[in-house]
Scaffold this active site. Sequence first.
Site, short mmCIF file in Angstrom:
data_model
loop_
_atom_site.label_atom_id
_atom_site.label_comp_id
_atom_site.label_asym_id
_atom_site.label_seq_id
_atom_site.Cartn_x
_atom_site.Cartn_y
_atom_site.Cartn_z
N LYS A 184 89.24 -22.15 8.61
CA LYS A 184 89.61 -20.82 9.12
C LYS A 184 89.79 -19.94 7.88
O LYS A 184 90.76 -20.08 7.14
CB LYS A 184 90.90 -20.92 9.92
CG LYS A 184 91.65 -19.60 10.16
CD LYS A 184 90.89 -18.62 10.99
CE LYS A 184 91.80 -17.46 11.40
NZ LYS A 184 92.33 -16.71 10.22
N GLY A 241 100.63 -21.28 3.14
CA GLY A 241 100.97 -19.92 3.52
C GLY A 241 102.46 -19.78 3.80
O GLY A 241 103.30 -20.45 3.19
N SER A 242 102.78 -18.93 4.77
CA SER A 242 104.17 -18.61 5.06
C SER A 242 104.84 -19.70 5.90
O SER A 242 104.17 -20.50 6.56
CB SER A 242 104.24 -17.29 5.82
OG SER A 242 103.69 -17.44 7.13
N GLY A 245 103.95 -19.06 9.65
CA GLY A 245 102.62 -19.51 10.04
C GLY A 245 102.51 -21.02 10.08
O GLY A 245 101.99 -21.61 11.03
N GLY A 246 103.02 -21.69 9.04
CA GLY A 246 102.94 -23.14 8.98
C GLY A 246 103.73 -23.82 10.08
O GLY A 246 103.27 -24.79 10.69
N GLU A 265 102.06 -26.36 3.43
CA GLU A 265 102.86 -25.97 2.27
C GLU A 265 103.29 -24.54 2.53
O GLU A 265 102.45 -23.64 2.61
CB GLU A 265 102.01 -26.10 0.99
CG GLU A 265 102.82 -25.91 -0.28
CD GLU A 265 102.78 -24.50 -0.78
OE1 GLU A 265 103.74 -23.75 -0.49
OE2 GLU A 265 101.81 -24.14 -1.45
N CYS A 302 103.51 -19.60 -4.89
CA CYS A 302 104.55 -20.34 -4.18
C CYS A 302 105.54 -20.99 -5.15
O CYS A 302 106.56 -21.53 -4.72
CB CYS A 302 103.92 -21.41 -3.28
SG CYS A 302 102.82 -22.53 -4.15
N GLU A 393 112.45 -17.57 0.85
CA GLU A 393 111.46 -16.99 -0.04
C GLU A 393 111.19 -15.53 0.30
O GLU A 393 111.01 -15.17 1.47
CB GLU A 393 110.14 -17.77 0.06
CG GLU A 393 109.05 -17.23 -0.85
CD GLU A 393 107.72 -17.93 -0.65
OE1 GLU A 393 107.06 -18.23 -1.66
OE2 GLU A 393 107.35 -18.17 0.51
#
Length: 528
Positions: A184, A241-242, A245-246, A265, A302, A393
């Site tokens: 994706k 990603g965020s 989202g994860g 991650e 990150c 974060e």
Amino acid sequence: MKLTGEQIIGSTFSKQGAKTFNAVNPVDGQRIEPSYYEAAADEVDKALHLAQEAFLFYRKNKPSEKAAFLERIADEILALGDELIQRCMKETALPEARLEGERGRTVNQLKLFARVLLEGSWVEARIDTAIPDREPVPKPDLRRMLIPLGPVGVFGASNFPLAFSVAGGDTASALAAGCPVVVKAHPAHPGTSEMVSRAILKAAQQTSMPEGIFSMVHGQSVEVGMAIVNHPFAKAIGFTGSFKGGKALFDAAVRRPEPIPVYAEMGSTNPVFLLPGALKKRGETIAKGLAGSVTLGVGQFCTNPGLVFVIQSKEADDFINYAAAEISAVNAGIMLTDKIKASYNLGIETLLHIEGVEVKGRGKPGEGSCQGIALLMQTTAEVFLKNPRLEEEVFGPSTIIVTAADKYQLMEAASYLRGHLTATLHHSGSELEEYAQLVDLLESRVGRLLMDGFPTGVEVCPSMHHGGPFPATTDVRTTSVGTAAIKRFARPICYQNFPHSSLPDELKDENPLKILRLVNGQGTRDKV
């Protein structure tokens, strides 16, 4: 290269979707051609069906054939030349030197996994030979190794358009494990993604890989990604990603009729602990290093340090003043997208609404809507312990210095931490033994523990671990960087009393691949 804005479904280019979107240049906000078609459900379904068909053949390919495929991908990415770098610069505003370095990392990752395949021991072959006359019951012949899971969905990251994207570490390790990949693409850099996807497709054709070994779909909506996660042929997901989202992908994956692993991650604030002796000896030097690490890549790594812990003292006050001066001298930088910039601003606004958090240094502003301004904040350990939001974060060039009253409050703050990718200690040497308990505590909170450095910069090598306890990742046991990443996309299988002619080469008595195996409890490359 002429870009078409289509999905790459196996060897077919497709544009069935009704919606389109464009990349946007972060520098001037201008749309970049061509328009990209959002993948239709039928296109995602076709990609996964082809991947499943390819898996039946690809999993049986020799390690040397898979290695040749990875090497060819690396060559084809390099063959894209300056055109790839220029397109990526337009879509991300990242500097040319940074992207050239990232391309080198991407290529080196592919070549690294090719070497892993040729060496072969990653399958962890274990053999326990039969003892037919053992009493009271005979011992069977048992042989165990890792085999590929099946088709893997990979989600490209916004901040690494090459190294954590279409042909990045997740894709390289999944292909090395023997798993076809459906990517994706990240909507922030679709042109870059298409160019790299075409390179992979060309490499697959040149090395006679089965159709469906790789596909790439586009989409801004969550539906496209969820269609991959929920497809019955998908057996694992790789994501960078965020947290939002994860976690959404993880939650969807465990609700499936057949749950699958999501290796997400999801970011980290990477706490840094500055012990008193270190501040006394080199406070100004540490301040310069910290400012550089916080603002590297406009804070869009990150591993940027978002928390710094010190014990109140004159040296700590001096350090804060040094750090404030360094941050205040930093020019604003262009962030990757307007959405990332807006999220950064919102995160900073949220932090500054917490009573007891104050600004100590603010970077220089810049022109344009996508500029990220560096920020140094300060609070106390008491405030930190009462406000969990301070540990979350904020993706961008900011950090918070947390001042503890004494060693005991510093330890209390450390024990309050959740999971992170990294933690760092700066020490004078002699005081490290005094703070041994802090080291022990941090070992339980992070995946990588640094001494006298800064966490930005992740070396790609066999011993690197890039992961950590939740919420940094969804699986503390795994890494997304380094050769151990291959094991995310494999599972063990045990063969009992199999005829030797039917065993995989990795488990045959004669050890035709000459790999390191555990035979009757002893590591060896010899024949059984």
